[in-house]
Design a protein around this motif. Structure first.
Motif, mmCIF file in Angstrom:
data_model
loop_
_atom_site.group_PDB
_atom_site.id
_atom_site.type_symbol
_atom_site.label_atom_id
_atom_site.label_comp_id
_atom_site.label_asym_id
_atom_site.label_seq_id
_atom_site.Cartn_x
_atom_site.Cartn_y
_atom_site.Cartn_z
ATOM 1 N N VAL A 135 0.835 -1.201 0.000
ATOM 2 C CA VAL A 135 0.000 0.000 0.000
ATOM 3 C C VAL A 135 0.874 1.256 0.000
ATOM 4 C CG1 VAL A 135 -1.904 -1.148 1.177
ATOM 5 C CG2 VAL A 135 -0.191 0.063 2.518
ATOM 6 N N ALA A 136 0.317 2.346 -0.520
ATOM 7 C CA ALA A 136 1.049 3.611 -0.569
ATOM 8 C C ALA A 136 1.232 4.173 0.836
ATOM 9 C CB ALA A 136 0.293 4.624 -1.428
ATOM 10 N N GLU A 137 2.329 4.895 1.019
ATOM 11 C CA GLU A 137 2.546 5.594 2.286
ATOM 12 C C GLU A 137 2.151 7.063 2.199
ATOM 13 O OE1 GLU A 137 6.418 4.904 4.209
ATOM 14 O OE2 GLU A 137 6.740 3.353 2.707
ATOM 15 N N GLY A 138 1.849 7.521 1.004
ATOM 16 C CA GLY A 138 1.515 8.943 0.837
ATOM 17 C C GLY A 138 2.744 9.831 0.787
ATOM 18 N N ILE A 196 0.205 -1.156 -13.849
ATOM 19 C CA ILE A 196 -0.705 -0.778 -12.765
ATOM 20 C C ILE A 196 -2.063 -1.463 -12.858
ATOM 21 C CG2 ILE A 196 -1.838 1.178 -11.622
ATOM 22 C CD1 ILE A 196 1.172 1.091 -11.238
ATOM 23 N N VAL A 199 -2.040 -4.889 -10.829
ATOM 24 C CA VAL A 199 -1.664 -5.051 -9.423
ATOM 25 C C VAL A 199 -2.914 -5.261 -8.570
ATOM 26 C CG1 VAL A 199 0.321 -3.543 -9.833
ATOM 27 C CG2 VAL A 199 -1.706 -2.618 -8.700
ATOM 28 N N VAL A 200 -2.750 -5.754 -7.370
ATOM 29 C CA VAL A 200 -3.849 -5.878 -6.413
ATOM 30 C C VAL A 200 -4.434 -4.477 -6.176
ATOM 31 C CG1 VAL A 200 -4.334 -6.364 -3.978
ATOM 32 C CG2 VAL A 200 -2.917 -7.938 -5.322
ATOM 33 N N SER A 201 -5.754 -4.359 -6.183
ATOM 34 C CA SER A 201 -6.371 -3.023 -6.189
ATOM 35 C C SER A 201 -5.935 -2.180 -4.996
ATOM 36 C CB SER A 201 -7.890 -3.128 -6.257
ATOM 37 O OG SER A 201 -8.398 -3.755 -5.108
ATOM 38 N N ASP A 202 -5.711 -2.807 -3.847
ATOM 39 C CA ASP A 202 -5.269 -2.062 -2.677
ATOM 40 C C ASP A 202 -3.878 -1.445 -2.862
ATOM 41 O OD1 ASP A 202 -6.752 -1.499 -0.474
ATOM 42 O OD2 ASP A 202 -5.860 -3.025 0.809
ATOM 43 N N PHE A 203 -3.115 -1.980 -3.822
ATOM 44 C CA PHE A 203 -1.740 -1.537 -4.022
ATOM 45 C C PHE A 203 -1.608 -0.601 -5.221
ATOM 46 C CE2 PHE A 203 -0.386 -6.006 -2.341
ATOM 47 C CZ PHE A 203 -0.876 -5.679 -1.086
ATOM 48 N N THR A 204 -2.718 -0.179 -5.812
ATOM 49 C CA THR A 204 -2.677 0.627 -7.035
ATOM 50 C C THR A 204 -1.823 1.880 -6.844
ATOM 51 O OG1 THR A 204 -4.929 -0.159 -7.460
ATOM 52 C CG2 THR A 204 -4.112 1.628 -8.860
ATOM 53 N N ALA A 205 -2.178 2.685 -5.844
ATOM 54 C CA ALA A 205 -1.403 3.901 -5.578
ATOM 55 C C ALA A 205 0.022 3.544 -5.135
ATOM 56 C CB ALA A 205 -2.100 4.750 -4.517
ATOM 57 N N GLY A 241 -6.056 5.605 -8.666
ATOM 58 C CA GLY A 241 -4.862 5.163 -7.966
ATOM 59 C C GLY A 241 -3.603 5.833 -8.494
ATOM 60 N N HIS A 244 -3.673 9.681 -7.278
ATOM 61 C CA HIS A 244 -3.280 9.901 -5.879
ATOM 62 C C HIS A 244 -1.911 9.306 -5.561
ATOM 63 C CE1 HIS A 244 -7.750 10.634 -4.805
ATOM 64 N NE2 HIS A 244 -7.124 11.780 -4.990
ATOM 65 N N ASP B 197 -10.659 -5.230 -2.231
ATOM 66 C CA ASP B 197 -9.298 -4.706 -2.100
ATOM 67 C C ASP B 197 -8.238 -5.701 -2.570
ATOM 68 O OD1 ASP B 197 -9.709 -6.446 -0.005
ATOM 69 O OD2 ASP B 197 -8.778 -5.180 1.508
ATOM 70 N N VAL B 199 -8.708 -7.752 -5.468
ATOM 71 C CA VAL B 199 -8.849 -8.133 -6.877
ATOM 72 C C VAL B 199 -7.833 -7.364 -7.728
ATOM 73 C CG1 VAL B 199 -11.312 -8.530 -6.472
ATOM 74 C CG2 VAL B 199 -10.591 -6.428 -7.608
ATOM 75 N N SER B 201 -6.521 -4.678 -10.111
ATOM 76 C CA SER B 201 -7.074 -3.321 -10.109
ATOM 77 C C SER B 201 -7.988 -3.049 -11.301
ATOM 78 C CB SER B 201 -5.954 -2.288 -10.037
ATOM 79 O OG SER B 201 -5.156 -2.353 -11.182
ATOM 80 N N PRO B 233 -4.951 8.677 0.420
ATOM 81 C CA PRO B 233 -3.681 8.602 -0.320
ATOM 82 C C PRO B 233 -3.343 7.186 -0.795
ATOM 83 C CG PRO B 233 -3.407 9.794 1.758
ATOM 84 C CD PRO B 233 -4.788 9.216 1.776
ATOM 85 N N ALA B 237 -8.368 4.110 -4.964
ATOM 86 C CA ALA B 237 -8.675 3.328 -6.165
ATOM 87 C C ALA B 237 -9.820 2.354 -5.875
ATOM 88 C CB ALA B 237 -7.429 2.565 -6.634
ATOM 89 N N VAL B 238 -9.749 1.698 -4.730
ATOM 90 C CA VAL B 238 -10.792 0.742 -4.354
ATOM 91 C C VAL B 238 -12.136 1.470 -4.206
ATOM 92 C CG1 VAL B 238 -11.546 -0.860 -2.553
ATOM 93 C CG2 VAL B 238 -9.139 -0.807 -3.251
ATOM 94 N N TYR B 265 -2.379 8.420 8.176
ATOM 95 C CA TYR B 265 -1.722 9.308 7.200
ATOM 96 C C TYR B 265 -1.959 10.738 7.679
ATOM 97 C CZ TYR B 265 -1.597 5.184 4.175
ATOM 98 O OH TYR B 265 -1.364 3.941 3.653
ATOM 99 N N PHE B 268 -2.274 14.342 6.073
ATOM 100 C CA PHE B 268 -3.341 14.675 5.117
ATOM 101 C C PHE B 268 -4.613 15.063 5.878
ATOM 102 C CE2 PHE B 268 -0.436 11.886 2.913
ATOM 103 C CZ PHE B 268 -0.299 12.491 1.671
#
Lengths: 339, 339
Positions: A135-138, A196, A199-205, A241, A244, B197, B199, B201, B233, B237-238, B265, B268
């Motif tokens: 997952v993104a850290e922002g 992109i 990838v797993v949707s949670d990991f898009t960003a 994703g 952001h 989350d 699947v 993306s 952030p 996407a989800v 986060y 933000f």
């Protein structure tokens, strides 16, 4: 790297990846494989890209004149066409790597795996995401580089082409620009990147952020290849994703002249250009303040006069400079993008 | 189905899934496993959910009094805690199915696979997406049911709880309501669903659409469990995929009283409530015209008077009726949701 590009029966009109590689990649193109156009040359079909002979198959090349075979077309569904098997087999027997952006992974094909092992070469499925994404850290906004993300009104409006052309022209003008490739063609051209959409949707960003963080202190500018559209009925998650995850400073809105409904989803109208500008800017703002500073219009279906007029109208609707990056020059939009 | 719910050292405060199941699922809870609170009862800790004894482990139960063991907690990262292994082992030896929403798949654990085979029971990893998911066709809007999607200002603001509570109260009032579960707890409660989350993306919207199409002609109303927030952030996407994939008629905006920054986060800020309303409505509009018709506020950290005041302020900011679905009743918001 010297590459042969497989584009059977589809070159040039339906060979987006092959054309992108010929136009923007640093590879030396030894040949295009297209059994339908064999005997002609790339320059007989397309004027402004790297030239190469078009041949029937890998058998027409010598083992010592090519380093890799690149699959330059993708049938609907992303499957492997069995009529390509002999070319891939020959390439591996020649000791060439094979690079593919298909959904069908070469690594899952027993014959190819064995041949690659026997001949000490590599199968590179660029559409297979890394296993270590998360997952993104922002934190994409923390890099030194100015981040410019291409966004679109729809799929297939030219985001990849615009990203590559802007990067090329900016580099030629002396700027230090990196590209963040997010799709198969971009990845093939640049030789790295995360697909992109796979990838797993949670990991898009997170998958975008990882790339920005990796390259963000090496360049003054990063151009992020966008995907889809933020109001696409199927692909908006990927678009959101990337928006952001890249935490852009600036956005370039890409559009196809005359497109009024979503490609392949014709019951959905495209909103107005100012609506897109508001949507992208307002959606980005809580994560990264970014403005649509320029526009890119694909006018390939128009005559010269109409194209010029369409670009002017598009710039008016955007309230920002615009161009067709293939047909016209990019000077005016690069000025605002790189300012 | 008679279930034992594993919640070691985390019941009730950090056992969201266990509590959700006790509160909303149709299962008969035989026991909660928590070695720290063993000897007490659920009702000693939480007043308004299904009661059950709390025991040390599966050994305290008889094989013939339980049908399934359900993992009711998820450590950060979603790993499997080795201190749970003996409980899972005993459950499988008893012939119980084991249901888990962990990122760590029980199906990848050799010992569990062998035991499940030997004892004719099933390992159900609800966080493992179906293999046959694909891209959305943009047809969720065609179903007969009115689609209501819960959306949020952040993660962990109560979207799952709000979805379940609204469905329960509406059913009690005689309405025919289905729930579309998109996360592990919702899937555990309903016994089916896609973990959106997890699947690919590109299939985010498609995985929601598939569920809507499956259930959309069976019910008068569908309540779609939302995830994340459209300006998160990492997870937007989800959220975006659920918004467009569900093609909602109405939206319910969920918020946590006093939350001012994105959870985890903290650099933000959350935008204002009216900004969220505009963002969700404007982003939805090109795919499905949907209005934020009601709000749900989590006031669990506030005293009674302050809670009432916070709900009133929230309703004012929204320009729509609001409630805390756990603390107050849902009559007023159900009226606008089901009208």
């Amino acid at each position: 790297m010297r590459v042969a590009i497989l584009a059977h029966e589809k070159f040039p009109g339906r060979a987006k990846t092959a054309l992108g590689v010929l136009r923007y990649a640093d590879y030396e193109a030894v040949a295009v494989l297209d059994r339908e156009s064999a005997g002609s040359r790339v320059s007989d079909h397309v004027p402004d890209v790297q030239d190469a002979p078009i041949v029937e198959g890998m058998d027409d090349l010598e083992a010592d004149e090519v380093d890799a075979l690149l699959i330059g077309i993708a049938p609907i569904g992303g499957g492997f066409d069995e009529s390509w098997r002999s070319d891939v087999r020959t390439a591996l027997e020649y000791g060439c790597d094979v690079i593919s952006g298909l959904h069908y992974f070469l690594e899952d094909d027993e014959e190819f795996v064995e041949l690659a092992e026997e001949n000490g070469c590599e199968l590179r499925d660029v559409r297979k995401p890394d296993d270590d994404l998360t997952v993104a850290e922002g934190i994409a906004g923390d890099v030194d580089a100015e981040v410019i993300t291409t966004v679109g009104t729809d799929c297939s409006v030219g985001k990849m082409t615009v990203s590559m052309r802007l990067a090329r022209d900016a580099r030629e003008a002396g700027y230090d620009v990196g590209v963040i490739p997010t799709g198969q063609t971009g990845i093939m051209i640049e030789g790295w990147g995360n697909p992109i959409d796979r990838v797993v949707s949670d990991f898009t960003a997170g998958a975008v952020e990882e790339m920005i963080v990796e390259k963000g202190d090496e360049h003054d500018y990063l151009i992020v290849e966008g995907q889809g559209s933020i109001v696409h009925p199927a692909y908006s998650a990927v678009t959101c994703g990337i928006l952001h995850g890249s935490m852009p400073d600036k956005l370039v809105l890409c559009h196809d002249a005359g497109r009024e409904v979503v490609h392949g989803y014709e019951s959905f109208d495209l909103p107005s250009i100012p609506t897109y500008v508001d949507l992208y800017e307002n959606l980005s703002a809580p994560v990264a303040e970014a403005e649509v500073v320029a526009g890119a219009l694909n006018t390939s279906d128009l005559e010269d006069d109409a194209a010029r007029e369409a670009v002017d109208e598009y710039a008016d609707a955007l309230g920002a400079p615009a161009t067709d990056v293939i047909r016209h020059d990019t000077d005016e939009i690069l000025e605002v993008i790189l300012e």
